[in-house]
Design a protein around this motif. Structure first.
Motif, PDB file in Angstrom:
ATOM      1  N   LYS A 157       0.818  -1.223   0.000  1.00 28.56           N
ATOM      2  CA  LYS A 157       0.000   0.000   0.000  1.00 28.56           C
ATOM      3  C   LYS A 157       0.844   1.263   0.000  1.00 28.56           C
ATOM      4  N   ASP A 158       2.117   1.139   0.391  1.00 20.89           N
ATOM      5  CA  ASP A 158       2.994   2.312   0.466  1.00 20.89           C
ATOM      6  C   ASP A 158       3.937   2.427  -0.730  1.00 20.89           C
ATOM      7  N   LEU A 159       3.852   1.491  -1.671  1.00 25.52           N
ATOM      8  CA  LEU A 159       4.690   1.546  -2.862  1.00 25.52           C
ATOM      9  C   LEU A 159       4.062   2.447  -3.920  1.00 25.52           C
ATOM     10  N   HIS A 160       4.881   2.872  -4.878  1.00 23.98           N
ATOM     11  CA  HIS A 160       4.432   3.855  -5.861  1.00 23.98           C
ATOM     12  C   HIS A 160       4.505   3.296  -7.278  1.00 23.98           C
ATOM     13  N   LEU A 161       3.456   3.535  -8.030  1.00 27.75           N
ATOM     14  CA  LEU A 161       3.485   3.303  -9.470  1.00 27.75           C
ATOM     15  C   LEU A 161       4.042   4.551 -10.165  1.00 27.75           C
ATOM     16  N   PHE A 162       4.460   4.391 -11.413  1.00 22.26           N
ATOM     17  CA  PHE A 162       4.932   5.542 -12.185  1.00 22.26           C
ATOM     18  C   PHE A 162       3.780   6.521 -12.375  1.00 22.26           C
ATOM     19  N   THR A 163       4.050   7.815 -12.134  1.00 17.00           N
ATOM     20  CA  THR A 163       2.990   8.826 -12.196  1.00 17.00           C
ATOM     21  C   THR A 163       3.238   9.899 -13.245  1.00 17.00           C
ATOM     22  N   GLY A 164       4.465  10.023 -13.722  1.00 17.88           N
ATOM     23  CA  GLY A 164       4.805  11.130 -14.608  1.00 17.88           C
ATOM     24  C   GLY A 164       5.342  12.346 -13.882  1.00 17.88           C
ATOM     25  N   ARG A 165       5.425  12.296 -12.545  1.00 21.36           N
ATOM     26  CA  ARG A 165       5.969  13.433 -11.794  1.00 21.36           C
ATOM     27  C   ARG A 165       7.440  13.673 -12.114  1.00 21.36           C
ATOM     28  N   ILE A 166       8.103  12.688 -12.719  1.00 22.25           N
ATOM     29  CA  ILE A 166       9.503  12.862 -13.080  1.00 22.25           C
ATOM     30  C   ILE A 166       9.680  14.031 -14.052  1.00 22.25           C
ATOM     31  N   PHE A 167       8.625  14.342 -14.802  1.00 24.34           N
ATOM     32  CA  PHE A 167       8.730  15.435 -15.769  1.00 24.34           C
ATOM     33  C   PHE A 167       8.707  16.806 -15.091  1.00 24.34           C
ATOM     34  N   ASP A 168       8.413  16.838 -13.785  1.00 25.46           N
ATOM     35  CA  ASP A 168       8.490  18.075 -13.028  1.00 25.46           C
ATOM     36  C   ASP A 168       9.898  18.327 -12.487  1.00 25.46           C
ATOM     37  N   GLN A 238      11.739   8.387  -5.629  1.00 27.19           N
ATOM     38  CA  GLN A 238      12.954   8.782  -4.927  1.00 27.19           C
ATOM     39  C   GLN A 238      13.649   9.950  -5.622  1.00 27.19           C
ATOM     40  N   VAL A 239      13.644   9.968  -6.955  1.00 29.04           N
ATOM     41  CA  VAL A 239      14.247  11.086  -7.686  1.00 29.04           C
ATOM     42  C   VAL A 239      13.468  12.375  -7.426  1.00 29.04           C
ATOM     43  N   VAL A 240      12.146  12.291  -7.444  1.00 31.28           N
ATOM     44  CA  VAL A 240      11.316  13.471  -7.156  1.00 31.28           C
ATOM     45  C   VAL A 240      11.560  13.953  -5.727  1.00 31.28           C
ATOM     46  N   ALA A 241      11.664  13.011  -4.779  1.00 30.52           N
ATOM     47  CA  ALA A 241      11.921  13.383  -3.387  1.00 30.52           C
ATOM     48  C   ALA A 241      13.269  14.092  -3.253  1.00 30.52           C
ATOM     49  N   ALA A 242      14.283  13.599  -3.956  1.00 31.31           N
ATOM     50  CA  ALA A 242      15.607  14.233  -3.918  1.00 31.31           C
ATOM     51  C   ALA A 242      15.548  15.640  -4.510  1.00 31.31           C
ATOM     52  N   PHE A 243      14.808  15.801  -5.597  1.00 25.78           N
ATOM     53  CA  PHE A 243      14.681  17.110  -6.243  1.00 25.78           C
ATOM     54  C   PHE A 243      13.967  18.101  -5.333  1.00 25.78           C
ATOM     55  N   GLU A 244      12.861  17.671  -4.753  1.00 31.62           N
ATOM     56  CA  GLU A 244      12.086  18.564  -3.899  1.00 31.62           C
ATOM     57  C   GLU A 244      12.773  18.823  -2.564  1.00 31.62           C
ATOM     58  N   GLY A 245      13.522  17.847  -2.072  1.00 29.21           N
ATOM     59  CA  GLY A 245      14.146  17.993  -0.772  1.00 29.21           C
ATOM     60  C   GLY A 245      15.465  18.724  -0.781  1.00 29.21           C
ATOM     61  N   GLU A 246      16.168  18.722  -1.917  1.00 33.80           N
ATOM     62  CA  GLU A 246      17.526  19.255  -1.951  1.00 33.80           C
ATOM     63  C   GLU A 246      17.725  20.411  -2.924  1.00 33.80           C
ATOM     64  N   ASP A 247      16.811  20.606  -3.871  1.00 30.72           N
ATOM     65  CA  ASP A 247      16.967  21.624  -4.919  1.00 30.72           C
ATOM     66  C   ASP A 247      18.348  21.525  -5.562  1.00 30.72           C
TER      67      ASP A 247
END
Length: 378
Positions: A157-168, A238-247
């Motif tokens: 329930k806590d895993l993620h499918l591909f959403t397209g947020r990588i394009f942000d 994880q890539v989105v989290a790194a981008f949002e968390g670290e700029d």
């Protein structure tokens, strides 16, 4: 009561106080199946590595043995010697072996159980979950210590499918892929991130394997422990989290296996989930067959580059060379040959200046150069 902590992702978890650790790697230190121990000796943010256990190469400096540069971490013959050397019982015993089947041998079980009996917490990166093993659970309860199975994934329930947020994610993503497993991708990715940061370019590493997580990486997932349906989505997350968390200016994504590998599919998920603008390919010219699959010949680096660029909308910007089985003269010749044949820069991150890694990135992303100048001046 012991806490058996799942660290399949880097969510906050309860760990005991203290950070001193001994790495168990009997018979495998410096070898492909000792890659977890090798990585921890080279780099660890979470643990203070006091010693490595491997009786086959005992009483040498671990850094000298691995890379020809002493680092003050001794290789010792057994756990008793490691405790004496530490002057007290260290906080953790880390399983530093990483066999392809992900299972412990009977002899390895004895050593880890001995560590538990001495009061050491266990960090386990294998596919075999010791927190589910009746003997290990009973021993940890009796000793009042924890067992952390790093590869245990989150609940479905806590895993993620591909959403397209990588394009942000608007900063460049660079994946470090390779032509085989256990060929140096994680080491190269770590050195690349360090070199970029040292040159004023804000770089963040996203790990995809258990060793990076054990080393203390802030972002990542043990990709080969997941149901394939969620692999691309977890990399993206994880890539989105790194981008949002670290700029960051750049995100570097650790590779796994090889896209051409007959047994591992993780490179495909890394390419799909992180959508890298660029790829660096790690290659071992002195390796003739795949590490854990000697019935399979090594691919050429040119064929791997072609496969990656055909499979994903990306480009290979450089080759990093693993110098195993090569003299320095042969290494230099191999680097020259790769650059001539492929028309991209090549280097060995462990024996050549780290600045060559930075130049490789700046050649592909010249827009990073003004940021470099402004940060140094400012």
């Amino acid at each position: 009561m012991p806490v058996h902590t799942p660290l399949g992702s880097l969510e906050p978890s309860i760990l005991p106080a203290g950070s001193t650790a001994v790495v168990y790697c009997e018979g495998q230190f410096g070898e492909q199946d000792g890659k977890t121990a090798n990585g921890l000796v080279r780099h660890s943010e979470k643990y203070e590595i006091l010693s490595v256990i491997d009786s086959t190469c005992a009483f040498q400096d671990a850094g000298e043995f691995l890379d020809g540069s002493p680092n003050g971490i001794p290789i010792l013959a057994n756990l008793a010697q490691a405790v004496v050397h530490a002057g007290r019982v260290p906080d953790y015993l880390i399983c530093g072996v990483a066999p392809a089947d992900g299972l412990l041998s009977a002899e390895q079980r004895v050593v880890l159980l001995d560590g538990i009996a001495r009061g050491m917490h266990i960090i386990n990166g294998l596919h075999e979950f010791l927190g589910d093993d009746v003997e290990f659970v009973a021993a940890s309860l009796a000793a009042g210590v924890t067992i952390t199975d790093v590869r245990r994934p989150k609940d479905t329930k806590d895993l993620h499918l591909f959403t397209g947020r990588i394009f942000d994610v608007v900063c460049p993503r660079i994946a470090v892929l390779g032509t085989d497993g256990a060929i140096g991708k994680r080491t190269t990715a770590t050195l690349l991130v360090q070199a970029l940061n040292d040159h004023g370019i804000r770089a963040v590493l996203v790990g995809t394997g258990q060793t990076t997580i054990i080393q203390g990486g802030r972002y990542g997932v043990a990709l080969d422990a997941l149901v394939p349906q969620f692999c691309s989505g977890e990399v993206e997350h994880q890539v989105v989290a790194a981008f949002e968390g670290e700029d960051p200016d750049v995100i570097v994504v650790e590779g796994q296996g090889a896209l051409s590998h007959p047994a591992y599919l993780t490179s495909a998920h890394i390419l799909r989930g992180s959508r890298p603008e660029a790829v660096i390919v790690q290659h071992a010219p002195g390796r003739r067959v795949l590490g854990d699959f000697p019935m399979m010949p090594m691919p050429s680096v040119a064929s791997e580059v072609a496969l990656i660029e055909a499979f994903a909308d990306t480009r290979v910007i450089g080759i990093t060379v693993n110098h195993e089985n090569l003299t320095d003269e042969q290494l230099s010749a191999a680097i020259d040959e790769i650059e001539l044949d492929l028309g991209v820069p090549a280097t060995d991150p462990l024996t050549r200046p780290k600045s060559q890694l930075v130049e490789m990135v700046l050649q592909a992303f010249p827009s990073l150069s003004p940021r470099l100048t402004s940060r140094i001046v400012g």
